[in-house]
Design an enzyme around this catalytic site. Structure first.
Site, mmCIF file in Angstrom:
data_model
loop_
_atom_site.group_PDB
_atom_site.id
_atom_site.type_symbol
_atom_site.label_atom_id
_atom_site.label_comp_id
_atom_site.label_asym_id
_atom_site.label_seq_id
_atom_site.Cartn_x
_atom_site.Cartn_y
_atom_site.Cartn_z
ATOM 1 N N HIS A 7 36.484 7.837 32.506
ATOM 2 C CA HIS A 7 35.979 7.214 30.941
ATOM 3 C C HIS A 7 35.097 5.716 31.321
ATOM 4 C CE1 HIS A 7 38.991 9.373 29.595
ATOM 5 N NE2 HIS A 7 40.047 9.225 29.300
ATOM 6 N N HIS A 51 39.514 9.332 21.507
ATOM 7 C CA HIS A 51 40.498 9.328 22.691
ATOM 8 C C HIS A 51 41.612 8.479 21.712
ATOM 9 C CE1 HIS A 51 43.145 9.637 26.197
ATOM 10 N NE2 HIS A 51 42.427 9.436 27.105
ATOM 11 N N GLU A 104 41.036 15.463 23.039
ATOM 12 C CA GLU A 104 39.472 14.924 23.331
ATOM 13 C C GLU A 104 38.668 16.059 23.487
ATOM 14 O OE1 GLU A 104 40.384 12.085 26.669
ATOM 15 O OE2 GLU A 104 42.667 12.718 26.387
#
Length: 358
Positions: A115, A186, A323
């Site tokens: 991420h 997210h 996601e």
């Protein structure tokens, strides 16, 4: 400091502070149906989302925190956030573009980079632009070398709450040097209401015939595999929790579902991705996207220890994520759809979460 309560009970004053020398705040979006979404420019996070259940009662369907202070110290830094520069994982924190190797990405998830690194887009303050009653535009300029990625990258994310009870997320980005980019939101959803303790009873359909099996560090092996005949298959609607504890290697590796599903639609075309339903509230969430994949994550690492909104605790599998994104480790797998962005190009992406009831 002006304070107002939102329909979700969040107080705007608790989101007004300074982080890294930049002002944070909470933006309240509404539509003509009485729905409400709040967004903070810290991490471009969706903090609450009030939609009607089958009886017309508004319910907050995303997990989160009551204040910036709680977001800053949370053991779950991705609630509602935009993840970038690279959502999901890059193996061993290294990749190569045009013969140039970039190997200084943070190793923050086992042996891999997750991420966008230690301080990804989820942990920076975005600049608010063009705020209206139903939309907010947020901009962030990520400097060349930030978290190990090349190029000065300017990203604009626009959230809109439509009168069709849709959350529309539009992404746009440009760079001055070849780089990689994989943006996603997210949000953790529980359609029975945040604070409800399980999503095992939700019914899920994913428009996918194949997925990406991974090694035990969540990096895809490579080629997609068929879902049919496996406990990973949601092509036909199925209870989330029905097969989640089966003795199947991929479920063991992820402690549940944490996998990329390859959406059955042409590359880059906008289309149907998934449908999630709560049997308690009757709320239905349909997901549509231009992205080629969707990461189903069933909150397998949630602990119930942190203090969520209204002192709620969020135990294991009390929310799930859908996601929308490109595939994990694409920069190291040329056979995957490219995540490279070059000067002169404009990255665009669109995802919609549409809410109805049954």
């Amino acid at each position: 400091m002006e304070n107002s309560n939102t329909l979700s009970g969040l107080q705007t004053a608790k989101f007004e502070t300074t982080v890294d020398g930049k002002k944070t705040q909470l933006f309240v979006l509404t539509n003509e149906n009485g729905c409400e979404m709040t967004v903070t420019n810290y991490g471009a996070k969706i903090a609450s989302l009030m939609v009607p259940d089958k009886n017309g009662k508004l319910i907050d369907v995303v997990t989160g925190h009551d204040s910036i202070e709680d977001y800053l110290t949370s053991e779950e830094p991705y609630f509602g956030a935009i993840c970038g520069r690279y959502g999901n994982r890059i193996a061993k924190g290294t990749f190569t573009i045009d013969g140039n190797t970039y190997n200084n990405l943070a190793i923050n998830n086992g042996p891999n980079s997750l991420h966008g690194g230690i301080k990804g887009f989820n942990a920076v303050v975005w600049t608010p632009k063009n705020n209206t009653s139903d939309s907010i535009e947020l901009e962030y300029m990520s400097a060349d070398g930030e978290e190990g990625f090349p190029g000065n990258l300017t990203t604009i994310v626009t959230y809109t709450l439509t009168n069709s009870n849709e959350v529309v997320i539009d992404y746009k980005a440009t760079t001055d040097k070849p780089t990689v980019l994989n943006l996603t939101n997210h949000s953790y959803f529980n359609l029975s209401g945040e604070g409800n303790d399980t999503i095992n009873d939700h019914i899920l359909e994913i428009n996918a015939s194949t997925y990406l099996p991974t090694d035990n560090t969540a990096i895809p092996y490579g080629a997609p595999e068929k879902l049919e005949g496996t406990p990973m298959d949601f092509k036909a609607p199925e209870l989330v929790g029905k097969r989640i504890n089966e003795n199947f290697e991929q479920l063991i590796f992820g402690k549940g579902y944490d996998h990329t599903y390859i959406i059955d639609k042409p590359l880059n075309e906008y289309g149907f991705c998934a449908k999630l339903t709560s049997p308690i509230s009757g709320i239905v969430m349909e997901t549509y996207t231009t992205e080629p994949g969707v990461q189903l994550y069933t909150g397998n690492w949630m602990t119930g220890n942190l203090r969520g909104k209204h002192d709620h605790r969020y135990p294991m599998r009390s929310a799930l994520c859908l996601e929308t994104q490109h595939y994990p480790d694409s920069p190291n797998k040329p056979e995957y759809p490219s995540t490279e962005l070059r000067p002169g190009e404009v990255y665009t992406s669109k995802t919609v979460y549409k809410f109805t009831t049954k």
